[in-house]
Design a protein around this motif. Sequence first.
Motif, mmCIF file in Angstrom:
data_model
loop_
_atom_site.group_PDB
_atom_site.id
_atom_site.type_symbol
_atom_site.label_atom_id
_atom_site.label_comp_id
_atom_site.label_asym_id
_atom_site.label_seq_id
_atom_site.Cartn_x
_atom_site.Cartn_y
_atom_site.Cartn_z
ATOM 1 N N LEU A 33 0.732 -1.359 -0.093
ATOM 2 C CA LEU A 33 0.191 0.070 -0.019
ATOM 3 C C LEU A 33 0.914 1.322 0.047
ATOM 4 C CD1 LEU A 33 -3.192 1.081 0.094
ATOM 5 C CD2 LEU A 33 -2.665 1.161 2.631
ATOM 6 N N TYR A 34 1.157 1.737 -1.286
ATOM 7 C CA TYR A 34 1.696 3.167 -1.283
ATOM 8 C C TYR A 34 0.974 3.995 -2.029
ATOM 9 C CZ TYR A 34 6.357 0.820 0.095
ATOM 10 O OH TYR A 34 7.478 0.353 0.890
ATOM 11 N N GLY A 35 1.204 5.416 -1.722
ATOM 12 C CA GLY A 35 0.635 6.419 -2.235
ATOM 13 C C GLY A 35 0.637 7.648 -1.306
ATOM 14 N N THR A 36 -0.336 8.647 -1.572
ATOM 15 C CA THR A 36 -0.478 9.920 -0.886
ATOM 16 C C THR A 36 -1.009 9.379 0.601
ATOM 17 O OG1 THR A 36 -2.834 10.278 -1.466
ATOM 18 C CG2 THR A 36 -1.156 10.873 -3.122
ATOM 19 N N ALA A 37 -0.887 10.477 1.441
ATOM 20 C CA ALA A 37 -1.204 10.151 2.864
ATOM 21 C C ALA A 37 -2.707 10.053 2.772
ATOM 22 C CB ALA A 37 -0.585 11.350 3.705
ATOM 23 N N ARG A 38 -3.423 10.891 2.263
ATOM 24 C CA ARG A 38 -4.861 10.608 2.427
ATOM 25 C C ARG A 38 -5.365 9.299 1.798
ATOM 26 N NH1 ARG A 38 -9.598 12.808 -1.421
ATOM 27 N NH2 ARG A 38 -11.454 12.736 0.317
ATOM 28 N N PHE A 39 -4.637 8.861 0.605
ATOM 29 C CA PHE A 39 -4.812 7.487 0.094
ATOM 30 C C PHE A 39 -4.402 6.372 1.063
ATOM 31 C CE2 PHE A 39 -3.322 3.696 -2.156
ATOM 32 C CZ PHE A 39 -4.487 3.400 -3.247
ATOM 33 N N LYS A 40 -3.456 6.644 1.811
ATOM 34 C CA LYS A 40 -3.076 5.704 2.763
ATOM 35 C C LYS A 40 -3.690 5.511 3.940
ATOM 36 C CE LYS A 40 1.216 3.459 3.987
ATOM 37 N NZ LYS A 40 2.343 2.823 3.089
ATOM 38 N N ALA A 41 -3.939 6.933 4.416
ATOM 39 C CA ALA A 41 -4.961 6.770 5.614
ATOM 40 C C ALA A 41 -6.382 6.138 5.509
ATOM 41 C CB ALA A 41 -5.314 8.295 6.099
ATOM 42 N N LEU A 42 -6.909 6.226 4.388
ATOM 43 C CA LEU A 42 -8.296 5.337 4.001
ATOM 44 C C LEU A 42 -8.065 4.024 3.612
ATOM 45 C CD1 LEU A 42 -9.268 8.300 4.112
ATOM 46 C CD2 LEU A 42 -11.010 7.409 2.525
ATOM 47 N N SER A 43 -6.785 3.526 3.969
ATOM 48 C CA SER A 43 -6.265 2.135 3.472
ATOM 49 C C SER A 43 -6.411 1.823 1.926
ATOM 50 C CB SER A 43 -6.998 1.000 4.239
ATOM 51 O OG SER A 43 -6.568 1.116 5.551
ATOM 52 N N GLY A 44 -6.419 2.770 1.127
ATOM 53 C CA GLY A 44 -6.584 2.612 -0.416
ATOM 54 C C GLY A 44 -7.896 2.554 -0.814
ATOM 55 N N ALA A 45 -8.890 2.736 -0.167
ATOM 56 C CA ALA A 45 -10.298 2.619 -0.653
ATOM 57 C C ALA A 45 -10.810 3.556 -1.217
ATOM 58 C CB ALA A 45 -11.105 2.190 0.746
ATOM 59 N N PHE A 46 -10.326 3.995 -2.520
ATOM 60 C CA PHE A 46 -10.493 4.940 -3.295
ATOM 61 C C PHE A 46 -11.104 4.667 -4.794
ATOM 62 C CE2 PHE A 46 -8.313 7.675 -0.587
ATOM 63 C CZ PHE A 46 -8.655 9.014 -0.778
ATOM 64 N N GLY A 47 -11.447 3.462 -4.968
ATOM 65 C CA GLY A 47 -11.959 3.044 -6.306
ATOM 66 C C GLY A 47 -13.251 3.949 -6.922
ATOM 67 N N ALA A 48 -14.132 4.370 -5.825
ATOM 68 C CA ALA A 48 -15.206 4.939 -6.201
ATOM 69 C C ALA A 48 -15.120 6.500 -5.984
ATOM 70 C CB ALA A 48 -16.381 4.521 -5.671
ATOM 71 N N LEU A 49 -14.056 6.922 -5.358
ATOM 72 C CA LEU A 49 -13.938 8.280 -4.854
ATOM 73 C C LEU A 49 -13.136 9.216 -5.728
ATOM 74 C CD1 LEU A 49 -12.863 7.787 -0.996
ATOM 75 C CD2 LEU A 49 -15.020 8.946 -1.915
ATOM 76 N N GLY A 50 -12.113 8.782 -6.192
ATOM 77 C CA GLY A 50 -11.240 9.510 -7.214
ATOM 78 C C GLY A 50 -11.007 10.906 -6.367
ATOM 79 N N GLY A 51 -10.344 11.842 -7.102
ATOM 80 C CA GLY A 51 -10.045 13.159 -6.463
ATOM 81 C C GLY A 51 -8.833 13.129 -5.674
ATOM 82 N N ASP A 52 -7.908 12.138 -6.082
ATOM 83 C CA ASP A 52 -6.544 12.057 -5.422
ATOM 84 C C ASP A 52 -5.448 11.536 -6.424
ATOM 85 O OD1 ASP A 52 -5.232 11.855 -2.298
ATOM 86 O OD2 ASP A 52 -4.631 10.178 -3.770
ATOM 87 N N LEU A 53 -4.433 11.782 -6.362
ATOM 88 C CA LEU A 53 -3.471 11.416 -7.328
ATOM 89 C C LEU A 53 -3.350 9.820 -7.191
ATOM 90 C CD1 LEU A 53 -2.002 12.884 -9.468
ATOM 91 C CD2 LEU A 53 -2.878 14.412 -7.793
ATOM 92 N N SER A 54 -3.258 9.238 -6.156
ATOM 93 C CA SER A 54 -3.124 7.963 -6.015
ATOM 94 C C SER A 54 -4.613 7.014 -6.276
ATOM 95 C CB SER A 54 -2.753 7.408 -4.554
ATOM 96 O OG SER A 54 -1.180 7.852 -4.364
ATOM 97 N N ALA A 55 -5.687 7.757 -6.254
ATOM 98 C CA ALA A 55 -6.828 7.243 -6.497
ATOM 99 C C ALA A 55 -6.889 6.499 -7.982
ATOM 100 C CB ALA A 55 -7.979 8.074 -6.452
ATOM 101 N N MET A 56 -6.121 7.321 -9.031
ATOM 102 C CA MET A 56 -6.252 6.763 -10.358
ATOM 103 C C MET A 56 -5.435 5.620 -10.570
ATOM 104 S SD MET A 56 -4.172 9.951 -12.226
ATOM 105 C CE MET A 56 -2.349 10.173 -12.034
ATOM 106 N N LYS A 57 -4.538 4.951 -9.473
ATOM 107 C CA LYS A 57 -3.925 3.853 -9.871
ATOM 108 C C LYS A 57 -4.713 2.745 -9.408
ATOM 109 C CE LYS A 57 -1.628 3.226 -5.424
ATOM 110 N NZ LYS A 57 0.000 2.753 -4.927
#
Length: 503
Positions: A33-57
């Motif tokens: 689990l690597y990425g921005t601090a916001r991405f990491k703080a949410l354990s990478g659960a960004f598939g439907a959120l977006g709006g983060d540089l790591s979300a697009m991975k």
Amino acid sequence: MKRIFLLVIALLAVTFSQAQDITDAVRYSTSQLYGTARFKALSGAFGALGGDLSAMKINPAGSAIFNNSYSTVSLEYNSRNNDTRYGNRTTSSDDSDFNFSQAGAVLVFNSNDPENSWKKLTLGFNYSLTNNFKDDYVATGISSNSIDQYFLGYANGVPLDNLETVDGETIADLYRYLGENIGFGAQQAFLGYQAFVINPNSNDLDNTSYSSAIAPGNFDQQFALASTGLNGKFTFNAATTYKDFLYFGANLNAHFINYDKSTRYSEFNTNSNSEINEIVFRNNLSTTGDGFSFQLGTIAKVNDYVRLGVSYESPTWYNIQEESSQAIQSYSANTDEVVNVITNVVNVYPDYTLRTPGNLTGSLAVLFGSKGLISFDYTYKDYSKTKFTPSSDPEFNFQNELISSNLQATSSFKVGGEYRIEDWSLRGGYRYEQSPYKNESTIGNLDGYSAGLGYNFGNIKLDVAYDHASRIDNPQFYQVGLTNTSRIERDFSNVVLSVSFGI
């Protein structure tokens, strides 16, 4: 004065044998689990959120959520602890390092035409680590299984004629010949034979059976591993928005591998009638590679509160180059004399291709206006689809069969939440990743949790996150013969700091 018999092999052998195995396939197919601090703080659960540089991975459509051009850079501190138990002994090791784990930017181009249904185009670039290979552990204990079984496992079936030099042929010549014409296994038999660990049952050159020069009993053993290296990817992203309802995106990813591993095995015995009472066996592996993959994704804005996402990541096709070296020392029983030393053996392997498995992710996010959100991701990934090529190589076919029979399809779950208090954001998350092994023991299931804090200064945002994960692994010493396992309780802790700003 002690008599010392010394045999040295020093060569650069361009071989057509393979040292690659299922552990390499798993290593380059998994990610951390690597990425921005916001991405990491949410354990990478960004598939439907977006709006983060790591979300697009996770979902390439996520970059279309941005309203303005944006950039983020992240620095990460990693700490690892291994408690290794072998037999009745336990050892501990700690290690840490710093890495630039993420850097990227997205450019947003909004349409000013009210008749245009395609409201936005975004172009993004992001660099992210996917794996940190730094690791070390020491397994030490007593066993009744000796390293002689490793060499016997490769030697039986190999004619003695292949292990004996002929007039005018050097040790280096023979080792090179074995690598180019017979394979890795014959080279291992050669090492065991030349170190007097194994003996032929007959001096007939057609002999294909061998026995150990080590008497059965108990063995005081130590297996030490140290590795370094990184696996990362560069992502080129494009996304668009249709009627402020559907978001579509695609990624082209360029991957890299840089990995170095050293192992040192030693054993000592005082068994009666043993011709050899001490052995030291060293192996080094150096790997570089590059690869390619692509991703497709979409996010649907069901209403102001609910978003659904689905994304697909293709297999990664790696082209890999490897070099290995080995050294073995054996000592005679009772006399404490050096019987044999074989060292400075270097094998340069032909490039090969590894196809790692793709994955499919489904996501759900619930937003509570400006107050916060909850997000959930589920990912399906079938590790049994990992494959070495060319498939015409019998060693690769053997490893592919092991992969198919020993690895499994896996599920991973990630859930994260964020609560905002004016310019502050409080975050937390949990993740579970199923083992790629069917036995769920060689590499255990992973549990992790995370927490983070963010502050919005306006054009600049500062975020920090902490992530902790743990699992239990039971790696084998070797694939053949000496298949003893150690139990490693692994703990991973990370702190990441991200700075984001509009551009």
